[in-house]
Write an enzyme that holds these catalytic residues in place. Structure first.
Site, PDB file in Angstrom:
ATOM      1  N   ARG A   1      -2.064 -39.972  75.561  1.00 55.18           N
ATOM      2  CA  ARG A   1      -1.675 -39.824  76.961  1.00 55.18           C
ATOM      3  C   ARG A   1      -0.939 -38.498  77.155  1.00 55.18           C
ATOM      4  O   ARG A   1      -0.023 -38.167  76.397  1.00 55.18           O
ATOM      5  CB  ARG A   1      -0.770 -40.992  77.385  1.00 55.18           C
ATOM      6  CG  ARG A   1      -0.026 -40.749  78.676  1.00 55.18           C
ATOM      7  CD  ARG A   1       0.510 -42.000  79.336  1.00 55.18           C
ATOM      8  NE  ARG A   1       1.675 -41.732  80.157  1.00 55.18           N
ATOM      9  CZ  ARG A   1       1.675 -41.071  81.314  1.00 55.18           C
ATOM     10  NH1 ARG A   1       0.548 -40.594  81.800  1.00 55.18           N
ATOM     11  NH2 ARG A   1       2.794 -40.873  81.978  1.00 55.18           N
TER      12      ARG A   1
ATOM     13  N   ASP B   1       9.865 -33.391  84.171  1.00 60.02           N
ATOM     14  CA  ASP B   1       9.834 -32.790  85.511  1.00 60.02           C
ATOM     15  C   ASP B   1      11.172 -32.903  86.236  1.00 60.02           C
ATOM     16  O   ASP B   1      11.244 -32.653  87.443  1.00 60.02           O
ATOM     17  CB  ASP B   1       8.708 -33.397  86.355  1.00 60.02           C
ATOM     18  CG  ASP B   1       8.825 -34.911  86.475  1.00 60.02           C
ATOM     19  OD1 ASP B   1       9.919 -35.439  86.277  1.00 60.02           O
ATOM     20  OD2 ASP B   1       7.798 -35.550  86.755  1.00 60.02           O
TER      21      ASP B   1
ATOM     22  N   ARG C   1      -5.499 -33.883  87.308  1.00 60.93           N
ATOM     23  CA  ARG C   1      -5.167 -33.357  85.975  1.00 60.93           C
ATOM     24  C   ARG C   1      -6.335 -33.584  85.012  1.00 60.93           C
ATOM     25  O   ARG C   1      -6.613 -32.750  84.152  1.00 60.93           O
ATOM     26  CB  ARG C   1      -3.889 -33.991  85.420  1.00 60.93           C
ATOM     27  CG  ARG C   1      -3.366 -33.263  84.168  1.00 60.93           C
ATOM     28  CD  ARG C   1      -2.105 -33.908  83.580  1.00 60.93           C
ATOM     29  NE  ARG C   1      -1.112 -34.098  84.600  1.00 60.93           N
ATOM     30  CZ  ARG C   1      -0.272 -35.129  84.647  1.00 60.93           C
ATOM     31  NH1 ARG C   1      -0.306 -36.053  83.707  1.00 60.93           N
ATOM     32  NH2 ARG C   1       0.595 -35.247  85.622  1.00 60.93           N
TER      33      ARG C   1
ATOM     34  N   ARG D   1     -12.399 -45.755  91.790  1.00 61.00           N
ATOM     35  CA  ARG D   1     -10.981 -45.991  92.105  1.00 61.00           C
ATOM     36  C   ARG D   1     -10.184 -44.757  91.659  1.00 61.00           C
ATOM     37  O   ARG D   1     -10.566 -43.644  91.946  1.00 61.00           O
ATOM     38  CB  ARG D   1     -10.463 -47.261  91.422  1.00 61.00           C
ATOM     39  CG  ARG D   1     -11.172 -48.533  91.843  1.00 61.00           C
ATOM     40  CD  ARG D   1     -10.677 -49.691  91.026  1.00 61.00           C
ATOM     41  NE  ARG D   1     -11.354 -50.917  91.392  1.00 61.00           N
ATOM     42  CZ  ARG D   1     -10.828 -51.853  92.174  1.00 61.00           C
ATOM     43  NH1 ARG D   1      -9.609 -51.719  92.634  1.00 61.00           N
ATOM     44  NH2 ARG D   1     -11.509 -52.946  92.478  1.00 61.00           N
TER      45      ARG D   1
ATOM     46  N   GLY E   1      -2.363 -39.666  84.124  1.00 61.96           N
ATOM     47  CA  GLY E   1      -2.274 -40.425  85.363  1.00 61.96           C
ATOM     48  C   GLY E   1      -3.128 -39.873  86.491  1.00 61.96           C
ATOM     49  O   GLY E   1      -3.836 -40.599  87.187  1.00 61.96           O
ATOM     50  N   ASP E   2      -3.090 -38.563  86.646  1.00 59.69           N
ATOM     51  CA  ASP E   2      -3.618 -37.903  87.837  1.00 59.69           C
ATOM     52  C   ASP E   2      -5.096 -37.514  87.679  1.00 59.69           C
ATOM     53  O   ASP E   2      -5.434 -36.753  86.767  1.00 59.69           O
ATOM     54  CB  ASP E   2      -2.752 -36.642  88.048  1.00 59.69           C
ATOM     55  CG  ASP E   2      -3.090 -35.894  89.312  1.00 59.69           C
ATOM     56  OD1 ASP E   2      -4.059 -36.265  89.996  1.00 59.69           O
ATOM     57  OD2 ASP E   2      -2.380 -34.906  89.605  1.00 59.69           O
ATOM     58  N   PRO E   3      -5.976 -37.993  88.553  1.00 60.41           N
ATOM     59  CA  PRO E   3      -7.394 -37.608  88.462  1.00 60.41           C
ATOM     60  C   PRO E   3      -7.594 -36.090  88.519  1.00 60.41           C
ATOM     61  O   PRO E   3      -8.508 -35.549  87.896  1.00 60.41           O
ATOM     62  CB  PRO E   3      -8.032 -38.276  89.686  1.00 60.41           C
ATOM     63  CG  PRO E   3      -7.094 -39.363  90.085  1.00 60.41           C
ATOM     64  CD  PRO E   3      -5.716 -38.929  89.661  1.00 60.41           C
TER      65      PRO E   3
HETATM   66  O1  R1P Z   1       1.970 -37.613  85.416  1.00 60.22           O
HETATM   67  P1  R1P Z   1       1.522 -38.990  85.082  1.00 60.22           P
HETATM   68  O2  R1P Z   1       0.605 -39.052  83.925  1.00 60.22           O
HETATM   69  O3  R1P Z   1       0.920 -39.742  86.265  1.00 60.22           O
HETATM   70  O4  R1P Z   1       2.866 -39.772  84.690  1.00 60.22           O
HETATM   71  C1  R1P Z   1       3.985 -40.023  85.525  1.00 60.22           C
HETATM   72  O5  R1P Z   1       3.848 -39.629  86.885  1.00 60.22           O
HETATM   73  C2  R1P Z   1       3.644 -40.774  87.740  1.00 60.22           C
HETATM   74  C3  R1P Z   1       4.777 -40.884  88.692  1.00 60.22           C
HETATM   75  O6  R1P Z   1       4.733 -39.901  89.631  1.00 60.22           O
HETATM   76  C4  R1P Z   1       3.557 -41.964  86.812  1.00 60.22           C
HETATM   77  O7  R1P Z   1       2.208 -42.234  86.525  1.00 60.22           O
HETATM   78  C5  R1P Z   1       4.333 -41.493  85.625  1.00 60.22           C
HETATM   79  O8  R1P Z   1       4.117 -42.173  84.418  1.00 60.22           O
HETATM   80  O1  URA Z   2       7.828 -42.031  86.269  1.00 61.60           O
HETATM   81  C1  URA Z   2       8.292 -40.898  86.334  1.00 61.60           C
HETATM   82  C2  URA Z   2       7.476 -39.762  86.260  1.00 61.60           C
HETATM   83  C3  URA Z   2       8.028 -38.534  86.332  1.00 61.60           C
HETATM   84  N1  URA Z   2       9.363 -38.406  86.468  1.00 61.60           N
HETATM   85  C4  URA Z   2      10.147 -39.499  86.535  1.00 61.60           C
HETATM   86  O2  URA Z   2      11.356 -39.377  86.634  1.00 61.60           O
HETATM   87  N2  URA Z   2       9.602 -40.709  86.477  1.00 61.60           N
END
Ligand code: R1P
Ligand code: URA
Length: 247
Positions: free
Chosen positions: A86, A202, A25, A43, A21-23
Site C-alpha cells: 500500500r 501530510d 494516484r 466504483r 486509496g486514490d484512483p
Molecule cells: O492517501 P490514501 O491512500 O487514500 O490514504 C489516506 O487518505 C485518505 C484520507 O483522506 C484515507 O484513505 C487515508 O488512509
Molecule cells: O487518514 C488520514 C490520512 C491522512 N492524514 C491523516 O491525518 N489521516
C-alpha cells in the site's frame, strides 16, 4: 473468473500489486509502467497492469476506509495476487516526522470496525517482514526522512463528539494514523499472502486535523513521488528474491 466488484478477470492479474486509496494516484503510478493498460474503473476501484524493470505488476485503487479497501484486497487475493504494497498518506504523531516524511508501517493498531468482524480482539495486524524491509531499504536511501514503526488505522476521518485517543496512541509510540493498513494486514494474514505499507506524511494527526488538513502541498507531493519510487523498487527486489529461491 470475472471478479464481481473490481470487474477484472483474474487471468489478467499478476501476483504483485501496488494499492493506494486514490484512483487518480493509481493512474499516476501507472504512468511509471511500460505498456500500462487500464483494465477497469469500477466504483472506487481502478485497476492497471504494466511492467516495471521487467516485472509485470498491477496498480489498484482501494478507496477510503477499511471496509471498501478490504473488498479490494480480498478480490485481488482471489485473483492470485501474492504480494501487496500500500502506497498511502497519513497524519503524523511526531515532530520528527513532519509533512513530507515517509513512514513504513510494521504493524497497525486496529482502531477500525471492519477487522473486528474478521478476527478476534487482540489478533494483531502485522505486515510481512520481507516486504517491510524491502520498502524501508528502498525508501531510506532516498532524500528526506524515512521512519519505520507502528501506525494506527481509524474509521473516522472527521471527528464527532467522541474523542479519538490520539494522545495515548502517540504516548504509546505509534508514528502515524491512516485508514486502511489494519485491513490490509489482517486480510493478508488471513489469506496467507504478504503485505506491507508505506505512507507519506501530510501533517499532524490530532483533534484539529480537519482544520489544517492539506494533502496537496509540494512537500507531500514530493513524498508521494518518493514512496511510489520506493514501492516499485521494493516490488522488483522482492520478485527477484522470489525468483532466486523458486524450486
Ligand atoms: O492517501 P490514501 O491512500 O487514500 O490514504 C489516506 O487518505 C485518505 C484520507 O483522506 C484515507 O484513505 C487515508 O488512509
Ligand atoms: O487518514 C488520514 C490520512 C491522512 N492524514 C491523516 O491525518 N489521516
Amino acid at each position: 473468473m470475472l471478479l464481481p466488484i473490481l470487474q477484472i478477470h483474474s487471468e489478467d492479474m499478476p501476483p504483485y500489486a501496488i494499492v493506494c486509496g486514490d484512483p487518480k494516484r493509481a493512474g499516476h503510478i501507472a504512468e511509471r509502467l511500460e505498456d500500462a493498460r487500464e483494465l477497469a474503473f469500477s466504483r472506487e476501484y481502478r485497476t492497471f497492469t504494466g511492467t516495471y524493470k521487467g516485472l509485470k505488476l498491477a496498480v489498484v485503487s482501494h478507496g477510503v476506509g477499511s471496509p471498501g479497501a478490504a473488498v479490494c484486497f480480498e478480490e485481488l487475493v482471489r485473483a492470485g495476487v501474492k504480494t501487496l504494497i500500500r502506497v498511502g498518506t497519513a497524519g503524523s504523531y511526531s515532530a520528527e516526522h513532519p509533512a513530507g516524511s515517509l513512514v513504513v508501517s510494521t504493524a497497525a493498531v486496529r482502531a477500525d470496525g471492519l477487522t473486528r468482524q474478521l478476527v478476534p480482539e487482540g489478533f494483531p495486524a502485522v505486515g510481512d517482514s520481507e516486504v517491510i524491509t524491502a520498502l524501508y531499504d528502498a525508501a531510506s536511501v532516498m532524500d528526506g526522512v524515512t521512519a519505520k514503526g507502528i501506525t494506527v488505522t481509524l474509521d473516522a476521518f472527521f471527528t464527532g463528539v467522541e474523542e479519538i485517543p490520539h494522545k495515548k496512541y502517540k504516548q504509546a509510540g505509534a508514528l502515524a494514523v491512516e485508514m486502511e493498513i489494519a485491513a490490509l494486514y489482517v486480510v493478508s494474514t488471513l489469506r496467507g499472502v504478504r503485505a506491507g505499507a508505506i505512507v507519506a506524511i501530510d501533517g499532524y494527526a490530532d483533534a484539529d486535523l480537519a482544520e489544517v488538513y492539506d494533502p496537496h502541498t509540494d512537500a507531500v507531493g514530493a513524498a508521494v513521488e518518493r514512496e511510489i519510487a520506493a514501492a516499485l523498487e521494493a516490488m522488483v527486489n522482492l520478485a527477484a528474491k522470489d525468483e532466486s529461491v523458486a524450486p
